[in-house]
Motif scaffolding. Structure first.
Motif, short mmCIF file in Angstrom:
data_model
loop_
_atom_site.label_atom_id
_atom_site.label_comp_id
_atom_site.label_asym_id
_atom_site.label_seq_id
_atom_site.Cartn_x
_atom_site.Cartn_y
_atom_site.Cartn_z
N SER A 85 40.14 34.32 53.13
CA SER A 85 40.19 35.77 53.12
C SER A 85 39.56 36.26 51.81
CB SER A 85 41.64 36.24 53.22
OG SER A 85 41.71 37.65 53.29
N LEU A 86 38.70 37.27 51.91
CA LEU A 86 37.92 37.72 50.75
C LEU A 86 38.08 39.22 50.53
CD1 LEU A 86 34.51 35.98 51.59
CD2 LEU A 86 36.27 35.11 50.08
N ALA A 87 38.09 39.61 49.28
CA ALA A 87 37.98 41.02 48.90
C ALA A 87 37.02 41.10 47.72
CB ALA A 87 39.34 41.60 48.52
N VAL A 88 36.10 42.06 47.76
CA VAL A 88 35.04 42.15 46.75
C VAL A 88 34.96 43.58 46.22
CG1 VAL A 88 32.57 41.88 46.30
CG2 VAL A 88 33.72 40.32 47.89
N HIS A 89 34.76 43.69 44.92
CA HIS A 89 34.46 44.98 44.31
C HIS A 89 33.32 44.79 43.32
CE1 HIS A 89 35.01 48.99 42.57
NE2 HIS A 89 34.76 48.40 41.40
N THR A 90 32.30 45.63 43.41
CA THR A 90 31.19 45.61 42.45
C THR A 90 30.97 47.02 41.92
OG1 THR A 90 29.49 45.97 44.15
CG2 THR A 90 30.08 43.69 43.63
N ARG A 91 30.56 47.09 40.67
CA ARG A 91 30.27 48.37 40.04
C ARG A 91 29.12 48.16 39.08
NH1 ARG A 91 35.13 50.98 36.78
NH2 ARG A 91 36.07 50.87 38.84
N SER A 92 28.04 48.93 39.26
CA SER A 92 26.88 48.80 38.39
C SER A 92 26.98 49.79 37.24
CB SER A 92 25.58 49.05 39.17
OG SER A 92 24.47 49.06 38.29
N ALA A 93 26.62 49.33 36.05
CA ALA A 93 26.61 50.22 34.88
C ALA A 93 25.42 51.17 34.90
CB ALA A 93 26.59 49.39 33.60
N LEU A 284 30.29 45.17 36.71
CA LEU A 284 31.56 44.54 37.02
C LEU A 284 31.52 43.98 38.43
CD1 LEU A 284 34.63 44.02 36.43
CD2 LEU A 284 35.06 46.27 37.46
N THR A 285 31.92 42.72 38.57
CA THR A 285 32.07 42.09 39.88
C THR A 285 33.40 41.38 39.94
OG1 THR A 285 29.68 41.79 40.20
CG2 THR A 285 31.15 40.37 41.49
N LEU A 286 34.17 41.64 40.99
CA LEU A 286 35.44 40.99 41.25
C LEU A 286 35.42 40.42 42.66
CD1 LEU A 286 37.79 43.89 40.02
CD2 LEU A 286 37.03 41.92 38.67
N VAL A 287 35.76 39.14 42.79
CA VAL A 287 35.88 38.50 44.10
C VAL A 287 37.24 37.81 44.15
CG1 VAL A 287 34.90 36.88 45.75
CG2 VAL A 287 33.38 38.13 44.20
N LEU A 288 38.10 38.28 45.03
CA LEU A 288 39.44 37.73 45.18
C LEU A 288 39.50 36.94 46.49
CD1 LEU A 288 42.29 37.61 43.94
CD2 LEU A 288 42.84 39.68 45.25
N VAL A 289 39.94 35.68 46.40
CA VAL A 289 39.89 34.76 47.53
C VAL A 289 41.27 34.16 47.75
CG1 VAL A 289 38.71 32.76 48.51
CG2 VAL A 289 37.52 34.21 46.85
N GLN A 290 41.64 34.01 49.03
CA GLN A 290 42.90 33.34 49.37
C GLN A 290 42.72 32.57 50.68
OE1 GLN A 290 46.34 35.88 49.71
NE2 GLN A 290 47.74 34.20 50.13
N PRO A 291 43.18 31.31 50.72
CA PRO A 291 43.12 30.58 51.99
C PRO A 291 44.03 31.23 53.02
CG PRO A 291 43.59 29.11 50.13
CD PRO A 291 43.77 30.50 49.64
N VAL A 292 43.63 31.18 54.27
CA VAL A 292 44.46 31.65 55.37
C VAL A 292 44.60 30.52 56.38
CG1 VAL A 292 43.89 34.09 55.13
CG2 VAL A 292 42.46 32.65 56.55
N PRO A 293 45.77 30.38 57.00
CA PRO A 293 45.93 29.33 58.01
C PRO A 293 45.05 29.62 59.22
CG PRO A 293 47.83 30.78 57.98
CD PRO A 293 47.00 31.16 56.79
N VAL A 294 44.36 28.60 59.68
CA VAL A 294 43.48 28.75 60.84
C VAL A 294 44.26 28.32 62.08
CG1 VAL A 294 41.33 28.02 61.91
CG2 VAL A 294 41.45 28.28 59.44
N PRO A 295 44.44 29.21 63.06
CA PRO A 295 45.20 28.84 64.26
C PRO A 295 44.48 27.77 65.07
CG PRO A 295 44.15 30.98 64.55
CD PRO A 295 43.94 30.60 63.12
#
Length: 323
Positions: A85-93, A284-295
């Motif tokens: 599972s991914l969430a991304v935030h980017t911000r250019s100066a 600024l770049t932020l990438v937040l990652v978390q494993p998720v169970p695959v059914p």
């Protein structure tokens, strides 16, 4: 549609014509003669107004093309990719720019999901050009590279011919397999593992960035279903408040990133960052990652969501946090 400036100029033109018309009449001249005298000026003003409108329409088209080109360089990542599972935030100066010197991408390779986060030295179009070179190289080599060390070596070889004497690119490569993340860090800020505590996953040995003779070495670290990993650029760690104090990666950050759902965690972190530093002066770049169970197939047949279940909630904050 023409700009407000265009309408303002037209308003001034009309007001001027009316004023001169009245002036000619009061001075004893035939108002019609006055209008005939003004007609060439009115024609030139009309042509200039239309030309301004054409320029603005052309500028709008150029901006649209530039935006599409930037989107092609930095592709949006899906919320789910290969069991992650991914969430991304980017911000250019840079004003009105979608990208700058930061870069990121991810894809599914035979060994697992591979992800890159990087930061080009400098800003402006030269930084964007080097970002494009690194991303193109990642997309070419990441699917088939035998491991992340080989991938980092290939990225460096592709990048060096495009660099000036003082150019370089910091890069963090990650590969996600069940229960584990593999990392290669070339001069980049260490990622943060969020679980019972906040932990920076430093490389086994420091390596120079790409372009400066990197010596990549791999680190393996556990990453369970109840843990998350934050990859970021120095726009986070080097953000300073009015007194010059850098943004602290402490228990408040851990608490923000432990929020239920990745789509809530990153906004929480950004609130902390904005409260600390206000207007950011760096990309600024932020990438937040978390494993998720695959059914398994049986669960899918029973009607489970095709993207799998949501990411698990993180454990409550611990008083033993080292941060």
């Amino acid at each position: 549609m023409r700009s407000q400036r265009g309408w303002f100029l037209l308003f001034l033109l009309v007001e001027g014509v009316v004023a001169l018309y009245v002036t000619f009449g009061r001075a004893g001249f035939d108002p019609l003669t006055g209008l005939l005298v003004l007609a060439p000026a009115m024609g030139l003003a009309s042509v200039a107004y239309r030309f301004q409108g054409d320029q603005e329409r052309e500028l709008s088209r150029v901006r649209q093309i530039a935006e599409l080109a930037q989107q092609a360089i930095v592709r949006p990542l899906p919320p789910r990719l290969g069991g992650m599972s991914l969430a991304v935030h980017t911000r250019s100066a840079t004003d009105q720019a979608l990208i700058g010197g930061d870069l990121h991408d991810a894809l599914v390779a035979p060994s697992g999901v591979r992800l890159i986060v990087g930061d080009v030295k400098g800003k402006g179009m030269e930084a964007v050009r080097l970002s494009a070179v690194v991303l193109a190289s990642f997309r070419r080599h990441a699917p088939d590279a035998p491991d992340l060390v080989a991938l980092a070596t290939a990225l460096d070889a592709d990048l060096v011919p495009h660099l000036g004497e003082e150019d370089f690119v910091t890069v963090l490569l990650a590969e996600f397999v069940p229960g584990e993340v593999r990392l290669v860090n070339c001069g980049h800020p260490a990622p943060l593992r969020i679980g019972h505590r906040l932990e920076a996953l430093e490389p086994p040995e420091p390596s120079p960035p790409l372009g400066l003779g990197p010596e990549p070495r791999m680190r393996r670290a556990g990453l369970g279903l109840s843990q998350r990993l934050l990859l970021y650029t120095d726009g986070l760690s080097e953000a300073r408040d009015a007194d010059g104090v850098e943004f602290p990666l402490d228990r408040h950050v851990r608490h923000a990133l432990a929020a239920p759902g990745l789509d809530h965690a990153l906004p929480n972190l950004l609130d902390l960052l904005d409260e600390h530093a206000g207007d950011l002066r760096d990309d600024l770049t932020l990438v937040l990652v978390q494993p998720v169970p695959v059914p398994d197939p049986a669960e899918r047949a029973a009607g489970a969501a095709p993207d799998g279940p949501a990411a698990a909630a993180l454990p409550a904050d611990s008083r033993e946090d080292g941060f």
